[in-house]
Design an enzyme around this catalytic site. Sequence first.
Site, short mmCIF file in Angstrom:
data_model
loop_
_atom_site.label_atom_id
_atom_site.label_comp_id
_atom_site.label_asym_id
_atom_site.label_seq_id
_atom_site.Cartn_x
_atom_site.Cartn_y
_atom_site.Cartn_z
N ASP A 82 0.84 -1.21 0.00
CA ASP A 82 0.00 0.00 0.00
C ASP A 82 0.87 1.26 0.00
O ASP A 82 0.71 2.14 -0.84
CB ASP A 82 -0.85 0.06 1.28
CG ASP A 82 -2.00 -0.93 1.30
OD1 ASP A 82 -2.35 -1.47 0.24
OD2 ASP A 82 -2.55 -1.14 2.40
N TYR A 100 -7.87 6.31 -1.21
CA TYR A 100 -7.55 7.26 -0.15
C TYR A 100 -7.22 8.64 -0.69
O TYR A 100 -6.87 9.53 0.04
CB TYR A 100 -6.39 6.73 0.70
CG TYR A 100 -6.81 5.59 1.58
CD1 TYR A 100 -6.87 4.30 1.06
CD2 TYR A 100 -7.19 5.79 2.90
CE1 TYR A 100 -7.29 3.25 1.85
CE2 TYR A 100 -7.60 4.72 3.69
CZ TYR A 100 -7.63 3.46 3.15
OH TYR A 100 -8.04 2.41 3.93
#
Length: 223
Positions: free
Chosen positions: A123, A217
């Site tokens: 990530d 995000y």
Amino acid sequence: MTTPTLRRVRETVAALHEELTRYHLVVWTAGNISARVPGTDLMVIKPSGVSYVELTADAMVVCDLYGTVVEGELTPSSDTAAHAYVYRAMPEVGGVVHTHSTYATAWAARGEPIPCVLTAQADEFGGEIPVGPLALVGDDEIGKGIVATLSGHRSTAVLMRNHGVFTIGRDARAAVKAAVMCEAVARTVHLSRQLGEPIPIPPEQIDALFDRYHTVYGQRPAG
Ligand SMILES: [Zn+2]
């Protein structure tokens, strides 16, 4: 010459140094954070050799992107040349952090990249955390090593060999997050190694994790 923007950057950089002690990334006066001052060719950086509890906004030093002091009574960090080199070479970078955090620096001492064996690592860093060259403090050598290693790499962290960690971000807060995450990854992968051989994540799954994290995000990779 203090402007509201410069004042805000001074306050932000001073406050972010508390995160380095909170997450146990630094000892004594080692470690430093800088931020580019938006819309200028200036950066705000930690003074050299000052205790973390004394790092107020007023203690921060303003330098140009060649490391020359523009405003401030204290001497800037001995790593100022490295930070300045990164800002000159990587216009997308708005923050730089340096620590000797324990686990990440243990990997740096062995000159071994941290393999991508954790989804959180995929990530945040999009793959392995790479190793940069051994370079001595004082001139452009560290900065050149950081830029050469991270240019074209998805990682926002580099393990400078025999030395410690440098991280970059779109702003100083993002670079601090990368420093915290780098140490967490280094620690977990180290512990995993003690139990056996960690299982690599296939490259296509690393890509999928990285893309999702940086889309969902709303974040863009800094590199
Ligand atoms: Zn150092």
